[in-house]
Design an enzyme around this catalytic site. Structure first.
Site, PDB file in Angstrom:
ATOM      1  N   ARG A   1     -82.147  89.504 -16.290  1.00 46.85           N
ATOM      2  CA  ARG A   1     -83.327  89.522 -15.412  1.00 46.85           C
ATOM      3  C   ARG A   1     -83.371  88.341 -14.447  1.00 46.85           C
ATOM      4  O   ARG A   1     -84.435  87.978 -13.945  1.00 46.85           O
ATOM      5  CB  ARG A   1     -84.624  89.590 -16.229  1.00 46.85           C
ATOM      6  CG  ARG A   1     -84.757  90.846 -17.077  1.00 46.85           C
ATOM      7  CD  ARG A   1     -86.153  90.985 -17.642  1.00 46.85           C
ATOM      8  NE  ARG A   1     -86.279  92.205 -18.421  1.00 46.85           N
ATOM      9  CZ  ARG A   1     -86.105  92.291 -19.740  1.00 46.85           C
ATOM     10  NH1 ARG A   1     -85.803  91.190 -20.426  1.00 46.85           N
ATOM     11  NH2 ARG A   1     -86.234  93.431 -20.358  1.00 46.85           N
TER      12      ARG A   1
ATOM     13  N   LYS B   1     -81.616  88.839   0.451  1.00 48.29           N
ATOM     14  CA  LYS B   1     -81.386  90.265   0.248  1.00 48.29           C
ATOM     15  C   LYS B   1     -80.049  90.434  -0.466  1.00 48.29           C
ATOM     16  O   LYS B   1     -79.015  89.966   0.015  1.00 48.29           O
ATOM     17  CB  LYS B   1     -81.335  91.011   1.580  1.00 48.29           C
ATOM     18  CG  LYS B   1     -82.674  91.416   2.128  1.00 48.29           C
ATOM     19  CD  LYS B   1     -82.436  92.323   3.339  1.00 48.29           C
ATOM     20  CE  LYS B   1     -83.727  92.861   3.903  1.00 48.29           C
ATOM     21  NZ  LYS B   1     -83.474  93.767   5.037  1.00 48.29           N
TER      22      LYS B   1
ATOM     23  N   GLU C   1     -74.151  89.901  14.766  1.00 43.54           N
ATOM     24  CA  GLU C   1     -75.446  89.501  14.216  1.00 43.54           C
ATOM     25  C   GLU C   1     -76.047  88.336  15.001  1.00 43.54           C
ATOM     26  O   GLU C   1     -77.262  88.246  15.164  1.00 43.54           O
ATOM     27  CB  GLU C   1     -75.304  89.117  12.743  1.00 43.54           C
ATOM     28  CG  GLU C   1     -75.070  90.298  11.808  1.00 43.54           C
ATOM     29  CD  GLU C   1     -76.329  91.117  11.544  1.00 43.54           C
ATOM     30  OE1 GLU C   1     -77.415  90.747  12.041  1.00 43.54           O
ATOM     31  OE2 GLU C   1     -76.225  92.137  10.832  1.00 43.54           O
TER      32      GLU C   1
ATOM     33  N   LYS D   1     -83.473  83.117  11.330  1.00 41.60           N
ATOM     34  CA  LYS D   1     -83.648  83.942  10.137  1.00 41.60           C
ATOM     35  C   LYS D   1     -84.557  83.257   9.123  1.00 41.60           C
ATOM     36  O   LYS D   1     -85.413  83.907   8.507  1.00 41.60           O
ATOM     37  CB  LYS D   1     -82.302  84.282   9.500  1.00 41.60           C
ATOM     38  CG  LYS D   1     -82.466  85.270   8.351  1.00 41.60           C
ATOM     39  CD  LYS D   1     -81.200  86.000   8.000  1.00 41.60           C
ATOM     40  CE  LYS D   1     -81.482  87.130   7.016  1.00 41.60           C
ATOM     41  NZ  LYS D   1     -80.266  87.859   6.627  1.00 41.60           N
TER      42      LYS D   1
ATOM     43  N   GLU E   1     -90.109  91.655   3.444  1.00 46.36           N
ATOM     44  CA  GLU E   1     -89.973  92.661   4.494  1.00 46.36           C
ATOM     45  C   GLU E   1     -91.146  93.635   4.539  1.00 46.36           C
ATOM     46  O   GLU E   1     -90.986  94.850   4.590  1.00 46.36           O
ATOM     47  CB  GLU E   1     -88.656  93.441   4.322  1.00 46.36           C
ATOM     48  CG  GLU E   1     -88.177  94.089   5.616  1.00 46.36           C
ATOM     49  CD  GLU E   1     -86.791  94.687   5.495  1.00 46.36           C
ATOM     50  OE1 GLU E   1     -86.700  95.903   5.332  1.00 46.36           O
ATOM     51  OE2 GLU E   1     -85.808  93.928   5.562  1.00 46.36           O
TER      52      GLU E   1
ATOM     53  N   ASN F   1     -83.809  94.111  11.450  1.00 47.12           N
ATOM     54  CA  ASN F   1     -83.061  95.363  11.345  1.00 47.12           C
ATOM     55  C   ASN F   1     -82.721  95.964  12.705  1.00 47.12           C
ATOM     56  O   ASN F   1     -82.226  97.096  12.770  1.00 47.12           O
ATOM     57  CB  ASN F   1     -83.871  96.382  10.532  1.00 47.12           C
ATOM     58  CG  ASN F   1     -83.984  95.986   9.080  1.00 47.12           C
ATOM     59  OD1 ASN F   1     -83.010  95.553   8.466  1.00 47.12           O
ATOM     60  ND2 ASN F   1     -85.186  96.116   8.524  1.00 47.12           N
TER      61      ASN F   1
ATOM     62  N   HIS G   1     -75.823 101.454  10.113  1.00 54.13           N
ATOM     63  CA  HIS G   1     -75.565 101.928   8.751  1.00 54.13           C
ATOM     64  C   HIS G   1     -75.057 103.368   8.764  1.00 54.13           C
ATOM     65  O   HIS G   1     -74.197 103.740   7.948  1.00 54.13           O
ATOM     66  CB  HIS G   1     -76.828 101.811   7.906  1.00 54.13           C
ATOM     67  CG  HIS G   1     -77.194 100.399   7.580  1.00 54.13           C
ATOM     68  ND1 HIS G   1     -78.443 100.033   7.116  1.00 54.13           N
ATOM     69  CD2 HIS G   1     -76.476  99.250   7.626  1.00 54.13           C
ATOM     70  CE1 HIS G   1     -78.469  98.719   6.907  1.00 54.13           C
ATOM     71  NE2 HIS G   1     -77.291  98.233   7.219  1.00 54.13           N
TER      72      HIS G   1
ATOM     73  N   HIS H   1     -69.284  95.486   9.613  1.00 58.49           N
ATOM     74  CA  HIS H   1     -70.728  95.527   9.816  1.00 58.49           C
ATOM     75  C   HIS H   1     -71.148  95.062  11.209  1.00 58.49           C
ATOM     76  O   HIS H   1     -71.955  95.721  11.881  1.00 58.49           O
ATOM     77  CB  HIS H   1     -71.416  94.678   8.748  1.00 58.49           C
ATOM     78  CG  HIS H   1     -72.910  94.705   8.836  1.00 58.49           C
ATOM     79  ND1 HIS H   1     -73.653  95.859   8.660  1.00 58.49           N
ATOM     80  CD2 HIS H   1     -73.817  93.718   9.100  1.00 58.49           C
ATOM     81  CE1 HIS H   1     -74.936  95.585   8.815  1.00 58.49           C
ATOM     82  NE2 HIS H   1     -75.071  94.308   9.071  1.00 58.49           N
TER      83      HIS H   1
END
Length: 362
Positions: free
Chosen positions: A121, A143, A185, A227, A237, A245, A252, A265
Site C-alpha cells: 500500500r 502520476k 512535451e 509543471k 487533476e 493533457n 494516446h 510519446h
C-alpha cells in the site's frame, strides 16, 4: 545545480537539476529514514550505462540495493512486469520503509512508481530521470501507471516521489530521436502556460538541438517549474492540471493504434498538439497564425506533424476510451492563444474528425 520545489501541502519534494549528481543522491538518501534494503529498477539500455554508478551512491548512503532490469520499451509498462517486480520485492523482504529507485526514462519511472504506490500500500519512491522526456514530464507530478491492451495508462495512481534527480549529462548518451521526443512535451509547456518560454524555444532551436548546457538547464528547469506550479495547485487533476493533457488525447490514440512501436510519446504528443490546435481554430478560439507558429516550431525541432499507419475511424474510436472521456464525451484541452488554454470542453464529432484527418498521413 538548480532546485525546483513541488510545494504540495503534504508530500512536497525537491527536483534537483545539474550535472554529475552522485553526491546529491547520497546526500538526499541520508535525509530520509529509509530501511536498509532497497530495490533499483532500470531497463536494459539505461542499466548498462548508469547502474553501477547509482548503486555505488546508494551503497555509500548505507543501503543495500538489489537491481531489477526490465526490457527497454513501452511493452514493459504492464501488469505482468509489475508482478515480477512485486515478486522480487517480496523475496528480498522489502518493508514499508524500503525505497524503490527508478533509474531511466518514462517507462521505468511510471512502472516503478506504480509498483511503489501499490506494494504494501505504498513504499518510498525516488525518481532518477535519464531521458529528456522523463526529466521534464513523467518524473514530476506523481502520476504513475501501467498500460492495458485497450489503452495507455489506464491502471495507475497519484503517488509522489520522495525526491527527483535530473542529471543533464545523461542526455549526452541519448540518440537524437530521444532528445526530440522530450522536446515535444517542452513545447507543450510553452503552448499552454508561458508564451515567453515558447518564444525562447523558437529563438534558440539550434542551441537546444546542439545540447548547449545553458539552454538545457533553462528549458528543463522552466518546464519543471511550470509543471510544479500546476501540480501544486491541482495535485489530483480535478481542474487546472488537466491543461497538461494538451495534445494527449490524440497522442494516446496514435500510440495505441500503432502498437506503441511506430511513435514514441513526445512524437505522438507533437502530432496531437497540432490536432488540438486545429480543433481550437475550427471552433473560432485560436488564430490560424498561432496554429502555424506551433506547427513550425514542431517541425524545426524535428518532430512529426502527421501520423502514419492510423485510420481515421480507429483513431476516433480510441479517443472514446481515453481517461479524460466522461459519459462517452471527450474533453479537449483547447487554446485561445499561444501560452494560454481557453477551455477544457467537448467538440462536435464532425469537427474532431476533420481535424484528425488533417494530421493523418495520406
Amino acid at each position: 545545480m538548480r532546485k525546483v520545489k513541488v510545494a504540495l501541502p503534504v508530500n512536497g519534494y525537491d527536483i534537483t537539476i545539474g550535472k554529475g549528481l552522485a553526491e546529491e543522491l547520497e546526500k538526499q538518501i541520508g535525509e530520509h529514514k529509509f530501511s536498509s534494503r532497497a530495490l533499483l529498477v532500470t531497463d536494459s539500455n539505461v542499466g548498462k550505462l548508469y547502474t553501477e554508478k547509482v548503486k555505488e551512491s546508494i551503497t555509500k548512503a548505507g543501503l543495500q540495493a538489489d537491481v531489477f532490469v526490465v526490457p527497454a520499451g513501452e511493452t514493459s509498462k504492464s501488469l505482468e512486469t509489475a508482478e515480477k517486480i512485486y515478486t522480487r520485492a517480496i523475496e528480498l523482504g522489502l518493508d514499508r520503509k524500503s525505497p524503490i529507485f527508478a533509474l531511466g526514462g518514462g517507462v521505468v519511472g511510471d512502472l516503478t512508481g506504480f509498483v511503489a504506490a501499490t506494494y504494501m500500500r505504498g513504499v518510498p519512491f525516488v525518481q532518477i530521470a535519464t531521458s529528456l522526456l522523463a526529466q521534464v514530464d513523467s518524473s514530476v507530478g506523481g502520476k504513475v501507471a501501467v498500460n492495458h491492451r485497450l489503452g495507455k495508462n489506464m491502471i495507475g495512481a497519484f503517488y509522489q516521489p520522495k525526491f527527483v534527480l535530473i542529471d543533464i549529462s545523461c542526455l549526452e548518451s541519448l540518440p537524437k530521436r530521444e532528445i526530440y521526443t522530450g522536446l515535444g512535451e517542452i513545447i507543450k509547456y510553452g503552448a499552454i502556460y508561458d508564451e515567453d518560454f515558447f518564444r525562447y524555444l523558437e529563438d534558440n532551436t539550434e542551441k537546444i538541438k546542439a545540447l548547449a548546457e545553458s539552454s538545457l538547464e533553462h528549458i528543463i528547469g522552466r518546464s519543471c517549474e511550470i509543471k510544479a506550479d500546476v501540480v501544486t495547485q491541482d495535485e489530483k487533476e480535478k481542474g487546472l492540471r488537466r491543461i497538461l493533457n494538451f495534445g494527449h488525447t490524440m497522442a494516446h490514440a496514435i500510440e495505441k493504434e500503432t502498437g506503441y512501436l511506430r511513435y514514441n510519446h513526445g512524437e505522438a504528443v507533437a502530432i496531437g498538439m497540432i490536432g488540438a490546435a486545429n480543433i481550437s481554430r475550427e471552433l473560432g478560439l485560436l488564430k490560424d497564425e498561432d496554429v502555424q507558429r506551433l506547427t513550425a516550431l514542431i517541425e524545426k525541432l524535428h518532430l512529426p506533424t502527421k501520423a502514419e499507419g492510423v485510420s481515421l475511424e480507429a483513431m476516433f474510436e480510441s479517443t472514446l476510451h481515453d481517461k479524460k472521456t466522461v459519459n462517452g464525451i471527450v474533453h479537449w484541452v483547447l487554446l485561445d492563444r499561444i501560452g494560454h488554454v481557453s477551455d477544457i470542453t467537448e467538440a462536435p464529432d464532425d469537427v474532431v474528425k476533420k481535424c484528425m484527418r488533417m494530421v493523418l498521413a495520406e
